[in-house]
Motif scaffolding. Structure first.
Motif, mmCIF file in Angstrom:
data_model
loop_
_atom_site.group_PDB
_atom_site.id
_atom_site.type_symbol
_atom_site.label_atom_id
_atom_site.label_comp_id
_atom_site.label_asym_id
_atom_site.label_seq_id
_atom_site.Cartn_x
_atom_site.Cartn_y
_atom_site.Cartn_z
ATOM 1 N N VAL A 662 -4.988 2.548 7.254
ATOM 2 C CA VAL A 662 -5.389 3.135 5.982
ATOM 3 C C VAL A 662 -5.518 2.032 4.936
ATOM 4 O O VAL A 662 -4.597 1.240 4.736
ATOM 5 C CB VAL A 662 -4.373 4.195 5.508
ATOM 6 N N SER A 663 -6.652 1.987 4.249
ATOM 7 C CA SER A 663 -6.858 0.999 3.184
ATOM 8 C C SER A 663 -6.275 1.519 1.874
ATOM 9 O O SER A 663 -6.020 2.720 1.724
ATOM 10 C CB SER A 663 -8.342 0.694 3.015
ATOM 11 N N ASP A 664 -6.094 0.623 0.912
ATOM 12 C CA ASP A 664 -5.448 0.989 -0.352
ATOM 13 C C ASP A 664 -6.140 2.159 -1.044
ATOM 14 O O ASP A 664 -5.486 3.049 -1.587
ATOM 15 C CB ASP A 664 -5.424 -0.223 -1.292
ATOM 16 N N ILE A 697 2.804 3.738 5.288
ATOM 17 C CA ILE A 697 1.563 3.096 5.724
ATOM 18 C C ILE A 697 1.907 1.732 6.326
ATOM 19 O O ILE A 697 2.659 0.950 5.745
ATOM 20 C CB ILE A 697 0.587 2.911 4.543
ATOM 21 N N VAL A 698 1.352 1.453 7.496
ATOM 22 C CA VAL A 698 1.564 0.176 8.176
ATOM 23 C C VAL A 698 0.238 -0.571 8.165
ATOM 24 O O VAL A 698 -0.723 -0.141 8.790
ATOM 25 C CB VAL A 698 2.048 0.390 9.622
ATOM 26 N N GLN A 699 0.177 -1.677 7.429
ATOM 27 C CA GLN A 699 -1.078 -2.427 7.299
ATOM 28 C C GLN A 699 -0.976 -3.770 8.018
ATOM 29 O O GLN A 699 -0.057 -4.558 7.762
ATOM 30 C CB GLN A 699 -1.402 -2.655 5.826
ATOM 31 N N LYS A 700 -1.935 -3.999 8.901
ATOM 32 C CA LYS A 700 -1.995 -5.288 9.597
ATOM 33 C C LYS A 700 -3.267 -6.047 9.283
ATOM 34 O O LYS A 700 -3.337 -7.246 9.489
ATOM 35 C CB LYS A 700 -1.882 -5.053 11.108
ATOM 36 N N ARG A 701 -4.283 -5.334 8.796
ATOM 37 C CA ARG A 701 -5.544 -5.999 8.458
ATOM 38 C C ARG A 701 -5.512 -6.441 7.000
ATOM 39 O O ARG A 701 -6.091 -5.807 6.127
ATOM 40 C CB ARG A 701 -6.717 -5.065 8.731
#
Length: 806
Positions: A662-664, A697-701
């Protein structure tokens, strides 16, 4: 309820668990922000053209009307709609300008007339920078004014590089130090920039990026590279139709300039390749003055140029306008938009795989290109940026203690540097494999029966040594053509497994001749969706070697696929999960490529089904393509909650939902829809059932990277140690977020995971959530390494990278 959900969780404080240290982060502080208002304008340019051409139109406007209508300002433009200025324009609220853009190849106007554009500029409003200052210092809300300010600062730092370099998204690229690869392409180094709101200040996140461009130069050289030849002489026999079609697909729509008319800019006219002729230059004919003539003869008579490569086809740039390849040059700076092949991908990985020291130094070199200090646009807006990489406080969490079967040597131990081995260890719960079969996709000449049987013997011994029970040590084996009917052979092997063992088949072991995707994908499709049996694929080259370490890795995968448990953490390592029934969920949506409009998206969720959080169930749905919201989430949650209840005999009191991909800009929408779906699923099972929910939310990109300051805080690859946590200085001004680098570095510079807690009814404190998230990464069942993939998040590719490197 909806309004309450959209209010994101605030940071409850800061953690203290672990050893304190400091790391460098690729963030650079904005030491001076614009004080006054920034004026925001909307731009509409007709006719509609791509952003690079829009920028040229705007430059022409600025050169002509800057001192007058633009009030002497040096405005900035994003190439699409937004113009920002430090001064109010003189023409009022709106005005339409007419701009004449001359051709950049210097062609006389009689031959190619200049293009006319209209650009309408309309005032949108003013950005009050005081609101941004208040927000950064935790004294105000993140208003729409703040969001527009971020956009303005992003455009400001990118504007000058966009005029000087090739721009793709938020990165600009330079050809300096480009690496040539096959297929007429080369890899350019890029620099990413983004303005980020952090605690008490704005920061600029600067990172490296890379992308492929078409190699500039003579078109013949590109054709040689596409065909994999040593020189043009290898093509003297001409091209087969298949080769011609391959070249045409590779160079179609490329922009070229012709070089046979002289060296002046006006002579080097520019064109776009439409296609290739089906005949070589010696046989490609066109009408001229009432007769026909072939291209090779025409160039000999008209330009006194004897073609060196008359056996190659010509490029077509307009109807009946042909050019021999050797008089065409590919214009620099054209992005390679086609998918890279395996060899090109390997070269890309080699180019981008840089250890932390090299990456940090290249980022610093990028600052010299960005040159914030002498950027006249930044100066006009009153913005200054430090050239020192941020030094931020961090903590290193200790690893948890992992448990294997009590008969193992060192049955309970703490891993070092995020990885360990299976020597003298038995899996915690070994499954029994009695009904299985082996299909070898390749002829016996490639994979002899003796080699296959030797591998099976080694695999069986290794599996039994690690705690599995395999009563059937000689499964049926059959060779099959990898190009044949895959579904039919797998059904046959399913029957052979069942008939041999007189029991329901548990697993089909497949030996693959290569790492190609189609065969692997078909095996998984048939086994998972048609037959309903577990499959285990191995590479033929590893089978031929039959190494014990490889067999141990395969054993780990087989054991969990048929119901075993490889390892677990003791109850005191996961107190939040074990003290009350708690279900852990990981979710993601995988989308088709941007150019594919027909395929659907796939939503997947994994969830724990035991008190140790060591075993997981999955739910998968297809849904409308490109939609990030999980459409059928409610029924998926019901399915997984039932699995938990059937396994544990208890309903979970708490739900921890880790959401990937999920993006901001999608946070509010995803949170509102998916938390409501989770609540609806719970109440659909029982009206009074209301477990507490934490939505993360887990962001890796992202482009955040950490670099150790102290050598004792780095692993063998120079990366930060597993367990490194950063929760201040570069994080959100007040929302609950932190970075956690949980895995050991294998190669290159590791990417930390960014956790964003959007909703928290469980009232986590930072230490509890950070430690739980880190410890769970050690439960990844498929290899002996600490990985984020403990939750089975579908889009996490680190496990795939690890597996290929083993």
């Amino acid at each position: 309820m909806a309004a309450q959900i959209i209010e994101f969780a605030r940071r409850p404080g800061f953690g203290s668990y672990g050893r304190a240290t400091r790391v460098r982060a690729n963030f650079f502080e904005v030491t001076s922000l614009p004080d006054g208002s920034i004026f925001h304008y909307d731009a509409t340019i007709t006719p509609d053209v791509p952003p690079p051409l829009n920028r040229r139109v705007f430059q022409q406007l600025e050169a002509k009307y800057g001192p007058t209508a633009l009030a002497g300002a040096r405005p900035i433009y994003d190439g699409r709609k937004n113009i920002f200025s430090s001064k109010n324009f003189a023409f009022g609220d709106a005005y339409t300008f007419e701009i004449i853009l001359p051709e950049d190849d210097g062609a006389p106007s009689g031959k190619r007339p200049p293009r006319a554009f209209k650009i309408r500029i309309k005032k949108v409003g003013e950005i009050n920078m005081d609101e941004l200052h208040k927000f950064l210092n935790n004294g105000g809300a993140e208003t729409s004014n703040c969001l527009t300010a971020y956009t303005a600062l992003d455009v400001l730092i990118r504007y000058k590089p966009s005029l000087q370099h090739e721009t793709v998204g938020r990165s600009f690229y330079t050809s300096a130090g480009a690496m040539q690869i096959s297929g007429g392409a080369e890899i350019w180094q890029g620099y990413y920039q983004s303005a980020r709101a952090t605690m008490r200040k704005m920061m600029i996140n600067v990172d490296l990026s890379a992308t492929a461009f078409y190699r500039s130069g003579n078109l013949v050289d590109t054709v040689v590279s596409i065909m994999g030849c040593r020189s043009p002489d290898d093509l003297r026999r001409g091209l087969q139709e298949r080769d011609r079609a391959t070249i045409e697909r590779a160079i179609k729509n490329l922009k070229i300039r012709v070089i046979h008319r002289g060296d002046s800019p006006a002579s080097k006219r520019k064109y776009k390749i439409i296609k290739l002729t089906s005949t070589p230059a010696t046989h490609t004919r066109f009408d001229i003055e009432g007769t026909t003539q072939d291209v090779a003869t025409y160039f000999q008579e008209q330009y006194r140029k004897r073609l060196n490569f008359p056996y190659l086809p010509c490029v077509v740039v307009r109807k009946d306008v042909f050019f021999p390849m050797e008089v065409c040059e590919i214009i620099e700076g054209q992005r390679h938009i086609r998918k890279l092949n395996d060899r090109q991908t390997a070269d890309m990985i080699k180019f981008t795989c840089q250890n932390p020291n090299v990456r940090a130094n290249k980022i610093r070199q990028g600052l010299n290109i960005l040159d914030y200090r002498r950027n006249e646009y930044l100066q006009q807006f009153g913005m200054q940026v430090s050239d020192e990489m941020a030094l931020v406080p961090a903590r290193i969490l200790p690893p948890p203690r992992i448990e294997y079967h009590p008969s193992s040597r060192d049955a309970i131990f703490a891993p070092k540097d995020g990885s360990w081995n299976l020597r003298d260890k038995k899996v915690a719960t070994g499954a029994t494999l009695g009904s299985w079969s082996v299909v070898v996709f390749g002829p016996e000449t490639q994979f002899p029966s003796a080699a296959v049987q030797a591998f099976i013997r080694e695999l069986v011994v290794t599996c039994q040594d690690t705690g599995m029970n395999i009563p059937n040590r000689t499964p049926p084996i059959k060779h099959h053509n990898p190009q044949g009917n895959i579904e039919e052979i797998l059904k046959q092997m399913w029957l052979m497994a069942g008939n041999t063992a007189k029991a329901h088949p548990q697993l089909i072991l497949c030996v693959l001749p290569n790492v190609g995707i189609p065969l692997y994908a078909e095996i998984k499709r048939v086994c998972d969706t048609i037959i309903g049996v577990a499959s285990q694929c191995i590479q033929g080259k590893h089978m031929m070697a039959a190494k014990k370490q490889y067999c141990a890795n395969v054993c780990l995968k087989m054991n969990v696929k048929i119901g075993g448990m490889n390892s677990f953490l003791s109850t005191n390592q996961l107190p939040f999960v074990t003290e009350r029934p708690t279900i852990l969920m990981g979710a993601d949506v995988t989308h088709p490529s941007a150019s594919d409009q027909s395929r659907p998206s796939i939503a997947g969720i994994c969830s724990s089904v035991d008190a140790k959080a060591s075993q997981y169930a999955a739910a998968i749905r297809i849904q409308e393509g490109k939609s990030e919201i999980i459409a059928d989430l409610s029924s998926m949650i019901k399915e997984l909650l039932r699995n938990f209840y059937q396994s544990c005999g208890r309903k979970p009191d708490r739900i921890i939902f880790y959401r990937d991909g999920v993006s901001d800009g999608q946070f509010a929408e995803v949170l509102k829809n998916e938390v409501e779906a989770i609540r609806g699923a719970c109440q659909g099972l029982e009206s009074q059932y209301k477990p507490t929910i934490t939505f993360i939310i887990v962001q890796k990109r992202h482009h955040t990277r950490f670099f150790p300051v102290d050598k004792r805080d780095s692993d063998r690859t120079g990366n930060c140690l597993p367990g490194t946590v950063v929760e201040s200085d570069i994080t959100h001004p007040y929302q609950f977020d932190f970075y956690l680098q949980s895995h050991a570095g294998l190669q290159g510079t590791s990417r930390p995971t960014h956790y964003r807690v959007l909703y928290d009814e469980n009232n986590f404190n930072p230490d509890t959530l950070q430690t739980m998230s880190y410890n769970l990464c050690y439960l990844y069942a498929r290899c002996t390494a600490c990985l984020l993939c403990a939750f089975g998040l579908p889009s996490c590719t680190f496990s795939c990278t690890w597996w290929k490197l083993e």
